[in-house]
Design an enzyme around this catalytic site. Structure first.
Site, PDB file in Angstrom:
ATOM      1  CE  LYS A  62     -24.095 -26.574   1.520  1.00  0.00           C
ATOM      2  NZ  LYS A  62     -23.610 -27.103   2.805  1.00  0.00           N
TER       3      LYS A  62
ATOM      4  CB  SER B 155     -26.458 -26.545   5.390  1.00  0.00           C
ATOM      5  OG  SER B 155     -25.122 -26.878   5.041  1.00  0.00           O
TER       6      SER B 155
ATOM      7  CB  SER C 146     -23.720 -29.424   6.211  1.00  0.00           C
ATOM      8  OG  SER C 146     -24.307 -28.547   7.136  1.00  0.00           O
TER       9      SER C 146
END
Ligand SMILES: [Zn+2]
Lengths: 94, 482, 480
Positions: free
Chosen positions: C75, C150, C174
């Site tokens: 990420k 997210s 997330s």
């Protein structure tokens, strides 16, 4: 509680967000919506409740006072938007 | 000053702790260094980094608390103080808000012989900021500033006094007393010229007898005792004038301009005061057991006040002499070490603060930078006590000791400065002097007792100062009285 | 699509070389990424060089790590030395970290090969990955729908089998919500289980890094590697890494499962799928009972106050002075900071900074921030009570199926309500794993299994057993 335009300007100033007029109006509405949503918490009586800022029950996490390598100055400044020799360079403080 | 008013002062003293590394990372705290060379991802506040507390900072905080008679609570935590300034790397300062490492202490100060107790509200741990270097002549005339983050994260202890201080002299005495304690307990160098101790002064005035405090101003950037005193005096005068002219004091932050000798309002765009403190989520709380605190208490060195008391009571030094000796921890330790082998406190003080100190000043040294060891200094005093040398010879020896750190015995031998105590040798000189000064001899015999002084002087001169004055006196008398 | 252990053995047996494997994955990724928007940077050169090094080790007979040659996505809010790390924000457009996050070092140490940085909602603020400042992420099961957020890039890239596993971060759901939306397994570890050093903070007291993989076993392997004490993170728990694989097959007969009724107020299709899964658990010998977490309805507002407050402080450092973007038209440093932040932060980020700043400001601290911290205590008590009776709790991951792109983005409250099943878990710091528990309308439905602090090994065990009795994890989306 409801947030006024004046509050928005003050908060934006504290947060260093140079909002334009349009944004100020938009945030006034949106923040009021969100804060209304947060008002829900007032239904709860929490007078005798301790706050929790850390969920883990740990304390006294220390390091010993031993010198470790610092970064090479070129790495320190590697991402600097502007520099003057080995200093970070910023516009003056008026 | 207009004597209608009483001055009320509270001081916030920022002390740099002398740890090897910064408060939250392993970068060194050494003063100076090329710009941005004592910086790592953590103190540079790069995205994603986390702080870890230096255990020495906590220890020094506790030690200080105990030394300033404060309470060290069992529970303490860090908080974030949020404000934007380019000398910060995270745009918050990790500090302590409602639960500091020490609370409720005090210090006794002495001004004009009067002892007064100054309350200390709290002392808290925090990190120092970086340094802005302005490229133009003044802050406002330059187009840009340069930032050096070497000092970011150097551990500080902020010691906040109660508004108990009533004059610039008291303020100075308070900072001096604090400095003395901090150097005694070895937590800070307290070098004002390097900024390792600096003060902010909260100053207000009120009509004598008034119950309420007046509005205060906070003057920052006081990097010397002189600046502290001058800034307070300036502020008092300025506030008096404003009030006398029917004006109102504004609560504001001011800065001391050393060149102009005035305080200036610091109001600027960057001055919205709402620090939005909240508990630092990246640092778990600190829980100090009584055992930990007691252990630090046990290892606390003798503090200046206790030492002074001991010197007065045990060594019978005068208050004046005791104050001289304890003024510097190095000197006090030096005294104590010498005292182990010299059983004459007054003699030690006389030489320390007399001939020795004068010589140090003359060559631009101080006690701690002098090459003279306690052993050599003790030896010098022993030579005096044994009358191997005279005070006059000691005066000659001291500069040589200071110059190249030689032992007094070696100097005495090399220069042949040993005092002549051999009666035969002295008698021979006396015979010469008596023969050469018939008038003085006659005067003595005619009852002018003081002419013996002249004759002693002549004997000493003839012996190049080496004759033992006591023996000279004795022998001369017996010769003349014959 | 291989599993970690299978690929590992193939490499050891020289059935395939790491370079071949990585090249194949990269070729596929570049095509697939074009449709899904999963990456903000693809690190092709480094990946091939790293693969070569692994092959060399193998041919030299040196030992290799379990992740050697395994392609992974990281990420974009996790610091990777020398690889641009933007957090999905324009304010870090060209930011190249000079250090690695602890988890990245651990993965590199085991030989993991990074293929790129996964797209995400800017600064992890969002539940749909529509807040990325660069591009949308699309759901591999239906490209008109969001992948969740997210960590939308991290979940979609695993769902589309562009990599074997990825790392996400989870502040209020997330990892779990996008894992649920993309039909993959994602673990939000106990707060303190995995080092946060190098994770660009959104809300420090809630953030955790965790693994996302196509199956529970791979997810557990990665968790075992990235977890454990780190002296660089003061909030890291002083415990060894998990050894989830050792117990992953343990029988779950007699397992006490609590089903908190407050979490079952969503979409009928989601609830029906969940109920079927719970029936499956009963079939497997678990005891399933309804229970209650009475303060649940207060979690969302408490979460948004705490997260925004911490974010307002964490994101203060992005000011154009030391790194990242700067507006060069200003003559005064304060103006420079204000204009830079206004210009380069996205809308949602600015909004949360505003909320957080307000909640901490003089006069409002007690009413908002302190109040939220107290509610957090009440929520914690709810869970303490529930875990006295149950080994695990099971809930949906989200109240709805993956929604259409653009559907919720205009109304923040609706978007926030979608986080109802996940945010509490961060507030109380417990672990939670999301795995697919069925499909509805061709879209995956996620199930969330929650446990006591530091019960990750049990959660992997329970999730793995469920997976063994179903085939949801074996389905592959056809990206079109
Ligand atoms: Zn550092």
């Amino acid at each position: 509680m409801s947030i006024t335009k004046k509050d928005i300007i003050h908060v934006a100033d504290l947060a260093r967000l140079g909002l334009n007029d349009e944004e100020t109006i938009k945030y006034e509405k949106e923040l009021n919506d969100v804060l209304n949503f947060m008002e829900k918490l007032n239904e709860l009586n929490t007078d005798d409740v301790e706050p929790t800022s850390h969920v883990l029950d740990i304390h006294n996490v220390f390091r010993s006072d031993v010198v470790e390598d610092s970064l090479d100055v070129e790495d320190v400044l590697a991402n600097a938007p502007d520099r003057d020799e080995d200093y970070f360079k910023v516009p003056s403080i008026l | 000053m207009n004597n209608k008013y009483e001055v009320v002062i509270g001081l916030e003293v920022h002390v740099e702790l002398k740890t090897a590394t910064k408060i939250f990372c392993g970068c060194k705290t050494t003063f100076g260094g090329d710009p941005n060379t004592h910086v790592c991802p953590i103190c540079l506040g790069l995205p994603g980094v986390l702080p870890v507390v230096n255990e020495k900072v906590v220890e020094y905080g506790v030690r200080t608390g105990l030394a300033i008679n404060a309470k060290v609570p069992n529970y303490s935590k860090f908080d974030r103080k949020n404000y934007y300034y380019p000398d910060l790397t995270k745009n918050f300062q990790t500090s302590q808000f409602d639960l500091p490492i020490c609370e409720n202490g005090y210090l006794d100060i002495e001004v004009d012989g009067v002892v007064k107790r100054i309350g200390i509200t709290r002392a808290h741990m925090e990190e120092d900021a970086g340094k802005l270097v302005h490229s133009g002549k003044t802050i406002s005339s330059s187009n840009s500033s340069n930032v050096d983050y070497n000092r970011v994260g150097v551990p500080l202890l902020e010691i906040v006094s109660e508004p108990d201080i009533r004059s610039s002299e008291e303020a100075k005495a308070y900072v001096e007393a604090l400095k003395m304690i901090l150097t005694y307990i070895d937590v800070s160098d307290c070098k004002m010229e390097e900024g390792s101790i600096r003060a902010d002064a909260n100053v207000s005035i009120r009509l004598i007898g008034a119950k309420e405090f007046g509005t205060r101003t906070e003057t920052k950037n006081l990097n010397s005792l002189k600046a502290l005193q001058k800034a307070i005096e300036y502020e008092v005068e300025r506030q008096t004038e404003v009030i006398e002219d029917g004006g109102v004091i504004e609560q504001e932050t001011r800065t001391w301009d050393d060149e102009q000798g005035i305080t200036l309002s610091m109001r600027s765009k960057a001055d919205a005061h709402d620090y939005r403190y909240f508990p630092e989520p990246d640092l778990p709380p600190i829980i100090l057991t009584d055992e930990y605190i007691d252990n630090i208490r046990r290892l606390l060195p003798e503090l200046p006040e206790a030492r002074k008391k001991r010197l007065i009571e045990m060594d019978s030094l005068s208050v004046y002499d005791a104050n001289l000796v304890i003024a510097e921890k190095f000197l006090a330790d030096f005294y104590d070490e010498v005292r182990k082998s010299i059983d004459d406190p007054k003699l030690i003080v006389n030489y320390l603060m007399g001939d020795y100190y004068r010589e140090l000043v003359a060559v631009g040294l101080d006690f701690s930078s002098s090459p003279v060891s306690t052993k050599d200094f003790s030896e010098l005093l022993k030579l005096l006590q044994e009358k191997t040398i005279s005070g006059k010879i000691a005066k000659e020896i001291i500069p040589l000791m200071v110059k190249d750190g030689k032992s007094p015995k070696v100097i005495v031998e090399e220069k042949g400065l040993v005092q002549i105590s051999d009666t035969g040798a002295i008698e021979a000189i006396i015979a010469e002097v008596v023969a050469a000064n018939p008038k003085a001899v006659d005067d003595y015999k005619n009852g002018k007792g003081n002419s013996i002084g002249f004759l002693v002087g002549q004997v000493m001169k003839a012996s190049k100062g080496k004759a033992n004055p006591g023996i000279v006196n004795e022998l001369l008398k017996s010769v003349l009285d014959k | 699509m291989g599993k970690i252990k299978d690929i590992h053995n193939q490499l050891l047996n020289k059935e395939i070389s790491a370079v071949e494997l990585i090249k194949e994955y990269l070729a596929n990724l570049k095509v697939s990424e074009n449709k899904l928007g999963t990456y903000l940077a693809i690190t092709e050169e480094k990946a091939i060089a790293d693969a070569l090094a692994i092959d060399k080790k193998i041919s030299n007979g040196e030992s290799i790590g379990l992740l050697a040659g395994i392609p992974m996505g990281i990420k974009d809010n996790i610091s990777t030395k020398g690889i641009i790390t933007t957090c999905g924000s324009k304010i870090l457009e060209n930011y190249k970290p000079v250090y690695n996050a602890t988890v990245v070092n651990k993965l590199y140490h085991e030989g993991g090969i990074i293929l790129g940085k996964c797209n995400m909602d800017e600064f992890a603020m969002g539940s749909s990955s529509e807040n990325s400042a660069y591009k949308l992420v699309r759901n591999p099961w239906d490209i008109d729908r969001v992948p969740g957020g997210s960590s939308g890039g991290s979940a979609a890239t695993v769902g589309a089998e562009e990599v074997v596993f990825s790392l996400g971060s989870d502040t209020g759901g997330s990892i779990r919500q996008p894992a649920g939306f993309c039909g993959v397994a994602g673990m939000k570890p106990t707060y303190g289980r995995v080092s946060r050093y190098g994770l660009i903070a959104y809300a420090s007291s809630l953030d955790q890094i965790g693994p996302i993989a196509k199956n529970v076993e791979d997810c557990a392997i990665v968790h075992d590697i990235i977890s454990g004490y780190d002296k660089m993170d003061s909030t890291s728990a002083n415990m060894p890494s998990t050894k989830s694989l050792d117990n992953i097959n343990r029988d779950i007969k007699g397992l006490r499962i609590g089903v908190p009724k407050e979490y079952f107020g969503g979409d009928e299709k989601v609830l029906k799928t969940l109920k079927k899964a719970l029936a499956k658990f009963e079939e497997m010998g678990a005891i399933v009972e309804e229970t209650s977490l009475p303060h649940t309805e207060y979690a969302l507002p408490a979460y948004y106050i705490i997260a925004s407050a911490e974010a307002s402080s964490n994101l203060a450092r992005f000011d154009g002075v030391r790194y990242g973007a700067r507006d060069f038209d200003q003559n005064d440093v304060t103006d420079m900071m204000s204009v830079t932040r206004d210009k380069f932060f996205g809308k949602e980020v600015k909004k949360r900074i505003m909320i957080g700043t307000y909640a901490l400001s003089a006069g409002y601290y007690d009413a908002y921030y302190l109040k939220a911290l107290k509610v957090r205590t009440l929520l914690k008590r709810d869970f303490d009570e529930a875990f006295k009776k149950y080994d695990v709790l099971i809930t949906p991951v989200a109240p709805t199926l993956p929604f259409k792109i653009g559907e919720n983005i205009k109304d923040s409250i609706t978007m926030y309500l979608g986080d109802i099943c996940t945010v509490t878990i961060n507030l109380v710091g417990i672990p939670g794993i999301a795995i697919p528990c069925g499909f509805a309308d061709g879209l995956p439905v996620g199930m969330q299994i929650l446990g006591k602090p530091f019960s990750e090994e049990l959660l992997f065990n329970v999730a793995h057993r469920f997976e063994q009795n179903n085939d949801f994890h074996l389905r592959k989306p056809e990206v079109k």
